[in-house]
Design an enzyme around this catalytic site. Structure first.
Site, PDB file in Angstrom:
ATOM      1  N   CYS A 163      30.091-109.572-166.471  1.00 29.99           N
ATOM      2  CA  CYS A 163      29.166-109.765-165.460  1.00 29.99           C
ATOM      3  C   CYS A 163      27.739-110.333-166.079  1.00 29.99           C
ATOM      4  O   CYS A 163      27.240-111.426-165.693  1.00 29.99           O
ATOM      5  CB  CYS A 163      28.729-108.554-164.625  1.00 29.99           C
ATOM      6  SG  CYS A 163      28.175-107.230-165.348  1.00 29.99           S
ATOM      7  N   HIS A 178      26.094-103.649-162.460  1.00 33.12           N
ATOM      8  CA  HIS A 178      26.784-104.973-162.384  1.00 33.12           C
ATOM      9  C   HIS A 178      25.723-105.973-161.757  1.00 33.12           C
ATOM     10  O   HIS A 178      24.861-105.543-161.342  1.00 33.12           O
ATOM     11  CB  HIS A 178      27.865-104.896-161.211  1.00 33.12           C
ATOM     12  CG  HIS A 178      28.611-106.194-161.054  1.00 33.12           C
ATOM     13  ND1 HIS A 178      29.375-106.585-162.265  1.00 33.12           N
ATOM     14  CD2 HIS A 178      28.881-106.805-160.127  1.00 33.12           C
ATOM     15  CE1 HIS A 178      29.979-107.793-161.580  1.00 33.12           C
ATOM     16  NE2 HIS A 178      29.545-108.024-160.336  1.00 33.12           N
ATOM     17  N   HIS A 199      29.505-114.155-159.142  1.00 36.20           N
ATOM     18  CA  HIS A 199      29.449-113.199-160.264  1.00 36.20           C
ATOM     19  C   HIS A 199      30.889-113.288-160.749  1.00 36.20           C
ATOM     20  O   HIS A 199      31.889-113.892-160.315  1.00 36.20           O
ATOM     21  CB  HIS A 199      29.244-111.842-159.571  1.00 36.20           C
ATOM     22  CG  HIS A 199      30.044-110.999-158.931  1.00 36.20           C
ATOM     23  ND1 HIS A 199      30.816-110.172-158.931  1.00 36.20           N
ATOM     24  CD2 HIS A 199      30.961-111.666-157.750  1.00 36.20           C
ATOM     25  CE1 HIS A 199      31.569-109.770-157.813  1.00 36.20           C
ATOM     26  NE2 HIS A 199      31.706-110.785-157.181  1.00 36.20           N
TER      27      HIS A 199
END
Length: 314
Positions: free
Chosen positions: A80, A131, A143
């Site tokens: 990520c 994240h 993402h």
């Protein structure tokens, strides 16, 4: 002469009035020019930001479908934070490498309505940790989710992401700011604040514990005093009772003593009476024994003999 002076004064006054008005007009015009320049400068910055944002989004969208690779930050595979740092690097912005650091850089945006395309969106899951992704507008972001997935676009209204969303971070593109140092400084400040809060809680907990201990000690002392008071009351009561009992016993002893004395006296009196009676009887017997036997009269003896002789003859 006086008219000339009045006319000169009037001319000077008009000149001053028109001069002040012209000066104010010039200042207003200068201020207006400055405001127009600032507006145009900000507009140009916004245009630059918008162009950089569009470039950022185009670059990010080009990675859709790239597989997730733990620790990856190249088109061969992304995690990520690796995907976000790769996309920003293409527009000249050096981001910190980890999602934790990326979640503290730039300006904080908390409302989804205020988010702008190109903002960093940050999440935190209780077990999976931090994240990050890139906001693309319309409540969506791009993402690299997790292993066995690929770079894709998701909605912020998804239950998982809506529950873990921390907010967005807006980074000014192209200003050359050292965001890595900024992240380190902010994380250090957060750690100090957290340690301070923790120590404060520890002190508060220790104070509360000490207060409870003092309260418990006071309660125990009060309980001991109450028990001691109860015991003393019981002791006093027992003492009073024992005193009363002792008095009763003493009274009983006195009564019994009196009874015994009376009984003894009575017995002694009886004994004395019996002894006197015995002595009296003995003295009577002695006196009776000491008396001489009564003499029988001679005529009675002769008559008795004649009677006996007469019976013998017949």
């Amino acid at each position: 002469m006086g008219k000339c002076l009045n006319l000169c004064a009037l001319v000077l006054g008009c000149g001053l009035v028109f001069g002040c008005a012209a000066q104010k007009s010039g200042e207003a015009a200068e201020q207006a020019r400055a405001e127009r320049f600032l507006h145009s400068y900000e507009a140009s910055l916004d245009e630059d930001q918008e162009l950089a944002g569009q470039k950022l989004l185009q670059h990010a969208r080009s990675a859709i479908g790239t597989p997730y690779v733990r620790g990856g930050s190249t088109p061969g595979g992304f995690d990520c934070s690796g995907f976000v740092s790769w996309a920003f690097k293409n527009v000249g912005v050096q981001l910190p490498r980890t999602a934790r650091e990326q979640s503290v850089v730039g300006e904080s945006i908390t409302n989804i309505e205020d988010m702008r395309a190109g903002d960093i969106v940050a999440f935190r899951h209780p077990r999976r940790g931090y994240h990050t992704g890139i906001y693309v507008g319309d409540g969506k972001f791009i993402h690299s989710p997790r292993k066995r997935t690929r770079v894709r676009i998701n909605s912020l209204s998804d239950p998982y992401f809506s529950k873990t969303l921390l907010g967005a971070r807006r980074v000014t593109l192209g200003n050359g700011e050292n965001l890595v140092a900024q992240a380190e400084s902010r994380l250090g400040a957060y750690a100090e604040a957290r340690a301070t809060r923790k120590s404060g809680k520890s002190v508060a907990a220790a104070s509360a514990k000490a207060g409870k201990s003092v309260t418990a000690q006071r309660a125990a002392k009060s309980s001991r005093v109450t028990k001691a008071t109860g015991k003393s009351k019981n002791t006093k009561s027992l003492t009073k009772k024992s005193g009363k009992t002792a008095k009763s016993v003493a009274s009983a002893h006195k009564t019994s003593g009196r009874s015994a004395a009376v009984t003894t006296g009575a017995k002694s009196g009886k004994s004395k009476v019996s002894a006197v009676a015995q002595n009296t009887r003995a003295s009577r017997a002695a006196r009776h024994a000491a008396k001489p036997a009564p003499k029988k009269s001679a005529h009675k003896t002769v008559s008795a003999l004649h009677g006996k002789n007469g019976r013998n003859r017949s």
